[in-house]
Design a protein around this motif. Structure first.
Motif, short mmCIF file in Angstrom:
data_model
loop_
_atom_site.label_atom_id
_atom_site.label_comp_id
_atom_site.label_asym_id
_atom_site.label_seq_id
_atom_site.Cartn_x
_atom_site.Cartn_y
_atom_site.Cartn_z
N VAL A 36 -6.01 -5.39 -3.53
CA VAL A 36 -6.59 -4.78 -2.34
C VAL A 36 -7.93 -4.14 -2.66
N ALA A 37 -8.81 -4.16 -1.67
CA ALA A 37 -10.03 -3.35 -1.66
C ALA A 37 -10.13 -2.73 -0.28
N GLY A 38 -10.35 -1.42 -0.24
CA GLY A 38 -10.39 -0.78 1.06
C GLY A 38 -10.80 0.68 0.99
N VAL A 39 -10.53 1.40 2.06
CA VAL A 39 -10.96 2.79 2.22
C VAL A 39 -9.74 3.68 2.38
N VAL A 40 -9.74 4.80 1.69
CA VAL A 40 -8.62 5.74 1.78
C VAL A 40 -8.56 6.31 3.20
N ALA A 41 -7.38 6.12 3.84
CA ALA A 41 -7.18 6.61 5.20
C ALA A 41 -6.35 7.89 5.23
N ALA A 42 -5.53 8.09 4.20
CA ALA A 42 -4.71 9.31 4.10
C ALA A 42 -4.22 9.43 2.68
N VAL A 43 -3.91 10.66 2.27
CA VAL A 43 -3.38 10.88 0.92
C VAL A 43 -2.06 11.63 1.03
N GLY A 44 -1.16 11.35 0.10
CA GLY A 44 0.11 12.04 0.06
C GLY A 44 0.01 13.36 -0.68
N ILE A 45 1.18 13.96 -0.87
CA ILE A 45 1.25 15.23 -1.60
C ILE A 45 0.84 15.02 -3.05
#
Length: 307
Positions: A67-76
């Motif tokens: 995959v190549a992409g953009v961080v949309a959310a991060v976990g704990i």
């Protein structure tokens, strides 16, 4: 979100586009909005059921590990990334289900690195699995300055990166391919050798004393490997478990954030390139998989998901 799925083992005809909920983002995980996904032979080997005894499948399965992409959310507990960061990843998990042929994928932090600025999205998606495979195999084999290395399958996605990494290590590189791909291999710094009947003789003509290292990226060439290996030489395969019986190593690539970051730095330093042979829209995933099955794509295959 839109995702490509299969509901049971089969061929490319089993693939369909479905609407799925966004993946949950657990501790130590990152939700990535996919720009491009890499297509690899392992995707259709998994789909066929050929690895059912090795891995756990949770249906419906979305294929894809690159995959190549953009961080949309991060976990704990994910201090490494924030929303908006551009990343690449070999997003393999402990079971096969939510892969990268989708608009979003949830990936463990241990599988990710920052996207090389020098690559577009398609090429960036082609780096993780192939690059890590080549890097980890050659590292296991201890390729050193001045050694002669033979790469089986030099024109494929893994092979092209393997040629470049072996050359960076200071090795002389012989690489097998069809004659049509010999100019490509020469441009990467390898001495091309036509595969097929008589391959061992052709290798011996170039390296009369044998080769120090053999990396097999295609399978079915163990006899050639043992015939051309110099005394004390080392060999490994990613496609033929039987090399163990001949004193070699059978290898399975591991997700490794540090290794992936190292490859990304080589790309940005202009020392490593990724060649994309074909790019498809997500809806054409079955066509992309069929092309991969044919085994003649001289470079990486990408699925363009979003821009």
């Amino acid at each position: 979100m839109k995702a490509v799925v299969y509901d049971a083992f089969g061929g490319p005809e089993a693939l369909r586009v479905a609407e799925l909920p966004l993946p949950k983002v657990g501790p130590g995980e990152v939700l990535v909005q996919v720009r491009s996904a890499g297509v690899n032979p392992v995707d259709w080997k998994l789909m066929s059921g050929g690895m059912d005894a090795l891995l756990t499948f949770v249906f419906p399965v979305t294929p894809g590990w690159d995959v190549a992409g953009v961080v949309a959310a991060v976990g704990i507990d994910v201090p490494e990334y924030q929303v908006g960061d551009e990343v690449i990843g070999y997003a393999r998990k402990d079971f096969v289900s939510g892969g990268t042929y989708a608009e979003y994928v949830c990936a463990p932090v241990r599988t990710l690195a920052r996207k090389p600025a020098a690559l577009d999205w398609d090429a960036a998606a082609g780096l993780p699995l192939a690059g890590l495979t080549a890097h980890q195999v050659l590292r296991r084999l201890g390729v050193a300055q001045g050694e002669t290395v033979l790469l089986h399958g030099g024109a494929g996605g893994v092979g092209q990166l393997g040629v470049q990494l072996a050359r960076l290590a200071g090795a002389r590189v012989l690489a097998t391919a069809s004659e049509a791909n010999h100019p490509l291999l020469r441009s990467l710094g390898a001495e091309p050798v036509t595969y097929g009947d008589g391959l061992a003789d052709r290798v011996r003509a170039l390296a009369p004393g044998g080769v120090d290292v053999v990396a097999d990226f295609v399978g079915g060439v163990r006899d050639v490997t043992t015939a051309v290996l110099a005394p004390g030489g080392r060999h490994a395969s990613i496609a033929d478990r039987s090399v163990i019986d001949a004193g070699g190593s059978w290898m399975w690539v591991r997700p490794d954030a540090d290794d992936l970051a190292h490859l990304a730095r080589l790309v940005d330093a202009g020392e490593l390139t990724v060649r994309v042979a074909h790019a498809f829209d997500l809806a054409d995933a079955a066509e992309a998989v069929r092309l991969s099955q044919g085994g003649h794509a001289a470079g990486k295959i990408a699925l363009r998901v979003s821009r």
